[in-house]
Structures are given as C-alpha cells and as structure tokens.
Design an enzyme around this catalytic site. Structure first.
Site, PDB file in Angstrom:
ATOM      1  N   LYS A  31       0.800  -1.234   0.000  1.00 38.18           N
ATOM      2  CA  LYS A  31       0.000   0.000   0.000  1.00 38.18           C
ATOM      3  C   LYS A  31       0.832   1.283   0.000  1.00 38.18           C
ATOM      4  CE  LYS A  31      -4.311  -1.459   2.148  1.00 38.18           C
ATOM      5  NZ  LYS A  31      -5.268  -1.085   3.201  1.00 38.18           N
ATOM      6  N   ASP A  35     -10.190   3.378   2.047  1.00 38.94           N
ATOM      7  CA  ASP A  35     -10.350   2.783   3.380  1.00 38.94           C
ATOM      8  C   ASP A  35     -11.117   3.723   4.322  1.00 38.94           C
ATOM      9  OD1 ASP A  35      -9.113   0.329   2.878  1.00 38.94           O
ATOM     10  OD2 ASP A  35      -7.115   1.129   3.293  1.00 38.94           O
ATOM     11  N   GLY A  67      -4.843   3.969  18.680  1.00 37.72           N
ATOM     12  CA  GLY A  67      -3.897   3.441  17.700  1.00 37.72           C
ATOM     13  C   GLY A  67      -3.380   4.556  16.815  1.00 37.72           C
ATOM     14  N   ALA A 113      -3.963   2.004   9.786  1.00 41.51           N
ATOM     15  CA  ALA A 113      -5.424   1.977   9.870  1.00 41.51           C
ATOM     16  C   ALA A 113      -5.942   3.253  10.531  1.00 41.51           C
ATOM     17  CB  ALA A 113      -5.883   0.751  10.642  1.00 41.51           C
TER      18      ALA A 113
END
Ligand code: ATR
Length: 279
Positions: free
Chosen positions: A72, A109, A135, A139
C-alpha cells in the site's frame, strides 16, 4: 452472463501473501450479481515485482487492482497520480487504469470506514462531537482521513507509543492523549474507534473502562475477526451503538468496483453473510 461479451472485465488484488484476502469473494459476488462477464483475481506479487506488475495492468486489459500488505505504501511512488485521500493517508488501496494507460492511485479505506458507520447508524455524524481514535498505525491514518473528510472537528489520538500519537496528531491537527489516559478521556466522546490489533483473534483484549463514555456515543472496531470483539460486546452491554470491522472491508470495495466497472454496487446483508462465512 452474456455468452459472447465484447469485453471481459478484469481486476484483482496484489498482495504478498494474498490468499487470505476476502476481496475476490466481494468483487466476484458483485460481478455475478450485475451480470458482468469478468474476473477478480488474487495476484501474489512479491515486493520486488510490484512495479512491473502495476505496469502490466494496462497491457493485460485490467481495469485496475486493489493493493494490500505489503504494497500500500510502496505503490505511492509507482503510480502516475495520487488522489487526495491516498496522499493524506500515505497509502494506496485502489489503482485505476485510465483510458491512456496511466495509473491513478486512490484510497477508499477511510470512505469505507465512514460508510460502514452510516450504514449501521444512519443518524450518526462525524461532527457529532469529539472522536477518540485508539492506535496510530496505517489503519488509524485512514480512519482519521475518512472522519475529517466527513466533517469531524475534534480528534483525539491515544497510542501505546506516545511519540507516534504525537506525530500523527501534529500531522492531522488532532490532540494526542496519553495511553494511560484513554479511559478518562472518554467523558465527552461521541465516537470511539479502535484501530489497534488488540481484541483480534490471537491478540490480547483492549483494556478500556467505558464507565465515562456517554450512552449516545458510537463505538467502532476495525477488527473483524472476531466480529464481536470484547470492546464491542462491552459497549453494546451498556447501551452504546457498536459497529464491527466487516462493514469497512465491504464498503471500501464499493467505489473501487464503481471506478473499474461503472456501477456502484451495494453492501447487502447477503454479501455480508457470504464474507462472514469465511471468517
Ligand atoms: P495498522 O496498519 O493495521 O494500523 P500497525 O501500523 O502495525 O498496523 O499499527 C498497530 C497499532 O496497534 C499501533 O497503534 C500499535 O501501537 P504502537 O504504535 O505502540 O505499536 C497498536 N498495538 C499493537 N499491539 C498493541 C498492544 N499490545 N498494546 C497497545 N497497542 C498495541
């Protein structure tokens, strides 16, 4: 499918390894549902072959491809143009072959994340109030970009490694929170998102005391194995809306299919069941 299609539609996902990817099931289902002759293939591409594989898309007649681990980020330097979401996330998850054969890199995403929340909780809004993101990895970047594109204003980031939370917060105009402060920071949070691997099969659970979280807050986990993480179970038990990570996986695929094949497909309960059966 028509017996003699004048065009056979091709796309796939490049990864290394790639056979765990659910994308062939998702796109295969849509091709069939829309009566389109074509195929979406798992493409096992080693890191050193990524450039050549991407350049082969146009001559092979591929409409484009998805990218998964570990491609990615590397793809950013290999495509001809990068859209704003991909640039901000710092990663590409969808490549589109343009009519002139050039490659456009996109990232859906964040879109998929927000769409999955709206599908489950139509009255939710990214600007309902402060968002706490747990986090600070890839992501988290996608989730923050998706939320900010939909109007999120105050974003708090808590991460075990404080330096990563600080760097991400500085980049996205967010506020870093100490990892040990994550439970107390819930007091006026409207949207809580876990982007860490905690709670995933084989990983320790996420330790978080939800006592201060407002009941109207929405809790989302991007983990989808298991579907009901301990975090989501705890949130539901006290009356919070809870959204699992499978929706993000399905919803990020929709605009990619649209870009390649010209139809925006639906995330139906039937498709969800098909993917659930593979978990
Ligand atoms: P992804 O691209 O899926 O976000 P990643 O970049 O490896 O994957 O990020 C994993 C996230 O989970 C990180 O925020 C990581 O925290 P650190 O930056 O401190 O490593 C978090 N994470 C993983 N295991 C963890 C644990 N045991 N406790 C707390 N956070 C954890």
């Amino acid at each position: 499918m028509s017996a003699h299609p004048d065009r056979y539609l091709l796309a796939g996902v490049m990864g290394w390894p790639v056979m765990h990817s659910r994308s062939p099931k998702i796109h295969g289902h849509w091709l069939e549902r829309h009566g389109l002759a074509g195929h979406y293939a798992p493409l096992a591409v080693a890191p050193e072959g990524l450039g050549a594989a991407l350049r082969a898309l146009a001559p092979l007649g591929y409409a484009g491809c998805n990218l998964t681990i570990p491609h990615k980020v590397a793809a950013l330097d290999l495509v001809d143009e990068v859209d704003e979401a991909a640039r901000r996330v710092g990663a590409i998850n969808c490549v589109v072959v343009k009519p002139d054969g050039s490659l456009s890199g996109r990232n859906y995403d964040g879109f998929g994340f927000v769409e999955s929340l709206l599908a489950d909780a139509p009255d939710w809004g990214a600007d309902d109030g402060p968002v706490l993101v747990l986090g600070a990895g890839g992501a988290a970047r996608a989730v923050i970009v998706g939320l900010q594109q939909r109007g999120a204003r105050r974003v708090l980031i808590a991460n075990r490694s404080a330096d990563k939370a600080r760097a991400l917060a500085a980049e996205f105009g967010a506020e870093p929170i100490g990892w040990d402060e994550r439970s107390t920071a819930l007091a006026d949070v409207a949207t809580l998102v876990n982007t860490t691997s905690l709670g995933m099969v084989g990983q320790p659970p996420l330790e978080l005391d939800l006592a201060r979280l407002p009941r109207r807050a929405l809790v989302a986990d991007i983990v989808y194995a298991p579907l009901e993480t301990p975090l989501l179970a705890a949130a539901r038990a006290r009356g919070n809306r809870a959204v699992d990570g499978l929706g993000m996986l399905i919803h990020q695929a929709r605009p990619a299919f649209r870009d390649w094949f010209g139809v925006m497909p639906e995330a139906t309960p039937e498709l969800r069941k098909i993917i659930e059966a593979t978990l």
